[in-house]
Design a protein around this motif. Structure first.
Motif, PDB file in Angstrom:
ATOM      1  N   LEU A 107     -11.488 -55.832  -9.486  1.00 26.10           N
ATOM      2  CA  LEU A 107     -12.535 -56.158 -10.457  1.00 26.10           C
ATOM      3  C   LEU A 107     -13.127 -54.905 -11.080  1.00 26.10           C
ATOM      4  O   LEU A 107     -13.323 -54.825 -12.303  1.00 26.10           O
ATOM      5  N   LEU A 108     -13.406 -53.905 -10.251  1.00 29.15           N
ATOM      6  CA  LEU A 108     -14.099 -52.720 -10.740  1.00 29.15           C
ATOM      7  C   LEU A 108     -13.188 -51.812 -11.560  1.00 29.15           C
ATOM      8  O   LEU A 108     -13.583 -51.320 -12.617  1.00 29.15           O
ATOM      9  N   VAL A 109     -11.968 -51.573 -11.075  1.00 30.41           N
ATOM     10  CA  VAL A 109     -11.060 -50.679 -11.804  1.00 30.41           C
ATOM     11  C   VAL A 109     -10.729 -51.257 -13.171  1.00 30.41           C
ATOM     12  O   VAL A 109     -10.764 -50.551 -14.185  1.00 30.41           O
ATOM     13  N   ARG A 110     -10.412 -52.539 -13.228  1.00 33.50           N
ATOM     14  CA  ARG A 110     -10.053 -53.161 -14.505  1.00 33.50           C
ATOM     15  C   ARG A 110     -11.207 -53.100 -15.507  1.00 33.50           C
ATOM     16  O   ARG A 110     -11.005 -52.803 -16.689  1.00 33.50           O
ATOM     17  N   ASN A 111     -12.409 -53.393 -15.038  1.00 30.37           N
ATOM     18  CA  ASN A 111     -13.543 -53.401 -15.956  1.00 30.37           C
ATOM     19  C   ASN A 111     -13.942 -51.992 -16.373  1.00 30.37           C
ATOM     20  O   ASN A 111     -14.313 -51.769 -17.537  1.00 30.37           O
ATOM     21  N   LEU A 112     -13.892 -51.052 -15.451  1.00 30.49           N
ATOM     22  CA  LEU A 112     -14.188 -49.670 -15.821  1.00 30.49           C
ATOM     23  C   LEU A 112     -13.181 -49.145 -16.839  1.00 30.49           C
ATOM     24  O   LEU A 112     -13.553 -48.508 -17.830  1.00 30.49           O
ATOM     25  N   LEU A 113     -11.913 -49.422 -16.581  1.00 35.27           N
ATOM     26  CA  LEU A 113     -10.878 -48.949 -17.499  1.00 35.27           C
ATOM     27  C   LEU A 113     -11.030 -49.605 -18.863  1.00 35.27           C
ATOM     28  O   LEU A 113     -10.884 -48.941 -19.902  1.00 35.27           O
ATOM     29  N   ALA A 114     -11.340 -50.897 -18.884  1.00 34.09           N
ATOM     30  CA  ALA A 114     -11.571 -51.578 -20.165  1.00 34.09           C
ATOM     31  C   ALA A 114     -12.757 -50.957 -20.904  1.00 34.09           C
ATOM     32  O   ALA A 114     -12.725 -50.806 -22.135  1.00 34.09           O
ATOM     33  N   GLY A 115     -13.798 -50.597 -20.164  1.00 38.62           N
ATOM     34  CA  GLY A 115     -14.949 -49.960 -20.786  1.00 38.62           C
ATOM     35  C   GLY A 115     -14.615 -48.606 -21.371  1.00 38.62           C
ATOM     36  O   GLY A 115     -15.024 -48.283 -22.507  1.00 38.62           O
ATOM     37  N   PHE A 116     -13.848 -47.792 -20.629  1.00 39.34           N
ATOM     38  CA  PHE A 116     -13.462 -46.481 -21.140  1.00 39.34           C
ATOM     39  C   PHE A 116     -12.580 -46.608 -22.382  1.00 39.34           C
ATOM     40  O   PHE A 116     -12.715 -45.842 -23.342  1.00 39.34           O
ATOM     41  N   ARG A 117     -11.667 -47.569 -22.341  1.00 37.54           N
ATOM     42  CA  ARG A 117     -10.759 -47.740 -23.484  1.00 37.54           C
ATOM     43  C   ARG A 117     -11.491 -48.252 -24.718  1.00 37.54           C
ATOM     44  O   ARG A 117     -11.005 -48.077 -25.838  1.00 37.54           O
ATOM     45  N   ALA A 118     -12.639 -48.908 -24.513  1.00 33.39           N
ATOM     46  CA  ALA A 118     -13.390 -49.449 -25.642  1.00 33.39           C
ATOM     47  C   ALA A 118     -14.234 -48.390 -26.345  1.00 33.39           C
ATOM     48  O   ALA A 118     -14.776 -48.656 -27.425  1.00 33.39           O
ATOM     49  N   VAL A 119     -14.374 -47.210 -25.756  1.00 33.22           N
ATOM     50  CA  VAL A 119     -15.148 -46.139 -26.404  1.00 33.22           C
ATOM     51  C   VAL A 119     -14.372 -45.657 -27.624  1.00 33.22           C
ATOM     52  O   VAL A 119     -13.218 -45.237 -27.508  1.00 33.22           O
ATOM     53  N   PRO A 120     -14.958 -45.709 -28.819  1.00 29.40           N
ATOM     54  CA  PRO A 120     -14.231 -45.293 -30.028  1.00 29.40           C
ATOM     55  C   PRO A 120     -13.786 -43.833 -29.940  1.00 29.40           C
ATOM     56  O   PRO A 120     -14.546 -42.963 -29.487  1.00 29.40           O
ATOM     57  N   GLU A 121     -12.565 -43.591 -30.366  1.00 28.28           N
ATOM     58  CA  GLU A 121     -12.033 -42.233 -30.334  1.00 28.28           C
ATOM     59  C   GLU A 121     -12.837 -41.298 -31.230  1.00 28.28           C
ATOM     60  O   GLU A 121     -13.012 -40.117 -30.918  1.00 28.28           O
ATOM     61  N   GLU A 122     -13.353 -41.816 -32.362  1.00 30.29           N
ATOM     62  CA  GLU A 122     -14.149 -40.954 -33.237  1.00 30.29           C
ATOM     63  C   GLU A 122     -15.438 -40.495 -32.563  1.00 30.29           C
ATOM     64  O   GLU A 122     -15.950 -39.405 -32.853  1.00 30.29           O
ATOM     65  N   THR A 123     -15.953 -41.329 -31.632  1.00 29.80           N
ATOM     66  CA  THR A 123     -17.138 -40.931 -30.881  1.00 29.80           C
ATOM     67  C   THR A 123     -16.814 -39.763 -29.962  1.00 29.80           C
ATOM     68  O   THR A 123     -17.593 -38.806 -29.843  1.00 29.80           O
ATOM     69  N   ARG A 124     -15.659 -39.831 -29.313  1.00 29.02           N
ATOM     70  CA  ARG A 124     -15.231 -38.715 -28.460  1.00 29.02           C
ATOM     71  C   ARG A 124     -15.040 -37.452 -29.288  1.00 29.02           C
ATOM     72  O   ARG A 124     -15.460 -36.361 -28.891  1.00 29.02           O
ATOM     73  N   GLN A 125     -14.387 -37.588 -30.437  1.00 30.00           N
ATOM     74  CA  GLN A 125     -14.138 -36.425 -31.282  1.00 30.00           C
ATOM     75  C   GLN A 125     -15.450 -35.807 -31.767  1.00 30.00           C
ATOM     76  O   GLN A 125     -15.597 -34.582 -31.820  1.00 30.00           O
ATOM     77  N   ALA A 126     -16.420 -36.660 -32.108  1.00 32.02           N
ATOM     78  CA  ALA A 126     -17.709 -36.145 -32.563  1.00 32.02           C
ATOM     79  C   ALA A 126     -18.415 -35.384 -31.445  1.00 32.02           C
ATOM     80  O   ALA A 126     -19.020 -34.326 -31.677  1.00 32.02           O
ATOM     81  N   ALA A 127     -18.326 -35.914 -30.219  1.00 35.33           N
ATOM     82  CA  ALA A 127     -18.956 -35.228 -29.081  1.00 35.33           C
ATOM     83  C   ALA A 127     -18.278 -33.890 -28.817  1.00 35.33           C
ATOM     84  O   ALA A 127     -18.950 -32.883 -28.551  1.00 35.33           O
ATOM     85  N   ARG A 128     -16.966 -33.859 -28.910  1.00 32.92           N
ATOM     86  CA  ARG A 128     -16.258 -32.592 -28.722  1.00 32.92           C
ATOM     87  C   ARG A 128     -16.640 -31.592 -29.806  1.00 32.92           C
ATOM     88  O   ARG A 128     -16.767 -30.394 -29.549  1.00 32.92           O
ATOM     89  N   GLY A 129     -16.819 -32.097 -31.032  1.00 34.88           N
ATOM     90  CA  GLY A 129     -17.238 -31.220 -32.122  1.00 34.88           C
ATOM     91  C   GLY A 129     -18.616 -30.626 -31.901  1.00 34.88           C
ATOM     92  O   GLY A 129     -18.920 -29.538 -32.406  1.00 34.88           O
ATOM     93  N   LEU A 130     -19.462 -31.321 -31.125  1.00 35.98           N
ATOM     94  CA  LEU A 130     -20.794 -30.810 -30.804  1.00 35.98           C
ATOM     95  C   LEU A 130     -20.781 -29.899 -29.580  1.00 35.98           C
ATOM     96  O   LEU A 130     -21.831 -29.460 -29.127  1.00 35.98           O
ATOM     97  N   GLY A 131     -19.586 -29.638 -29.040  1.00 34.04           N
ATOM     98  CA  GLY A 131     -19.471 -28.710 -27.927  1.00 34.04           C
ATOM     99  C   GLY A 131     -19.465 -29.352 -26.554  1.00 34.04           C
ATOM    100  O   GLY A 131     -19.608 -28.659 -25.540  1.00 34.04           O
ATOM    101  N   TYR A 132     -19.298 -30.658 -26.477  1.00 30.91           N
ATOM    102  CA  TYR A 132     -19.258 -31.333 -25.181  1.00 30.91           C
ATOM    103  C   TYR A 132     -17.949 -31.012 -24.475  1.00 30.91           C
ATOM    104  O   TYR A 132     -16.869 -31.195 -25.039  1.00 30.91           O
TER     105      TYR A 132
END
Length: 223
Positions: A107-132
């Motif tokens: 239950l936990l692995v599937r839901n955590l993985l689904a949550g991570f996969r749902a994070v928009p890639e552009e959000t990750r890229q924007a955070a990396r651009g801010l130095g994260y």
């Protein structure tokens, strides 16, 4: 013709106030054990599931084996699972916790993985651009955005599994249900079952409230 007993325990009724008044200490001990087993099982399962889900998200070749193994564990019957773990833990509360942790991983692995996969890639890229960096990106961006999906799995795991421990005699309220069914003790079965439902509903509402507090942006979006 003999008169019926004047005690609801003697009459073995489903609803019996005398059961509550005479066995309050037994019920309290069972509730405490129930809560301890649930809390320990879910906490340990979450500690194991989180790095597994992160690894499955970062490394694609890890996802299939992790999901496959955790799903396989969930399909093992409870009696067989506890029998396999018995040589390691003996008949103890640790045996119940270990079994419930393994069941919760799916239950936990599937839901955590689904949550991570749902994070928009552009959000990750924007955070990396801010130095994260990778760790800050995980803690400040990915985990918060994955929280709703993760909490869904956590809520299911928290309310659904601990009565299985009655099989080995360390299941909190599950013990009372199991013993009451064997002896057809109606008041014990009903009382312990109702308490299980009350605890499950309370835990679900508590986790739902925690989710709402931790994810205020979802409330704003809904409004």
């Amino acid at each position: 013709m003999t008169a019926p007993p004047d005690d609801c325990l003697a009459r073995n009724e489903w609803i019996c106030g005398a059961y509550l008044s005479t066995r309050g200490e037994i019920l309290a001990d069972a509730v405490v054990q129930h809560l301890r087993l649930t809390g320990a099982s879910v906490a340990l399962a979450l500690l194991i599931a989180l790095p597994l889900a992160i690894a499955a998200r970062r490394l694609r070749w890890v996802a299939a084996p992790v999901l496959g193994i955790t799903t396989l564990l969930y399909t093992i019957p409870a009696l067989a699972m506890f029998s396999l773990l018995l040589p390691l833990y003996g008949l103890s509360a640790a045996l119940v916790v270990a079994g419930l942790v393994l069941y919760s991983l799916t239950l936990l692995v599937r839901n955590l993985l689904a949550g991570f996969r749902a994070v928009p890639e552009e959000t990750r890229q924007a955070a990396r651009g801010l130095g994260y960096g990778p760790l800050r990106l995980l803690l400040a961006v990915e985990l918060p955005l994955a929280l709703p999906a993760a909490m869904a799995g956590l809520r299911i795991a928290a309310v659904s599994l601990v009565t299985i421990g009655a099989i080995v005699g360390h299941g909190g309220l599950g013990n009372l249900i199991y013993a009451g069914m064997n002896t057809y003790f109606k008041a014990q079965v009903l009382t312990a079952s109702v308490l299980c439902v009350v605890i499950a509903v309370a835990a679900d509402l508590l986790l739902l409230g925690a989710q709402r507090l931790l994810t205020p942006w979802t409330r704003a979006r809904s409004a």
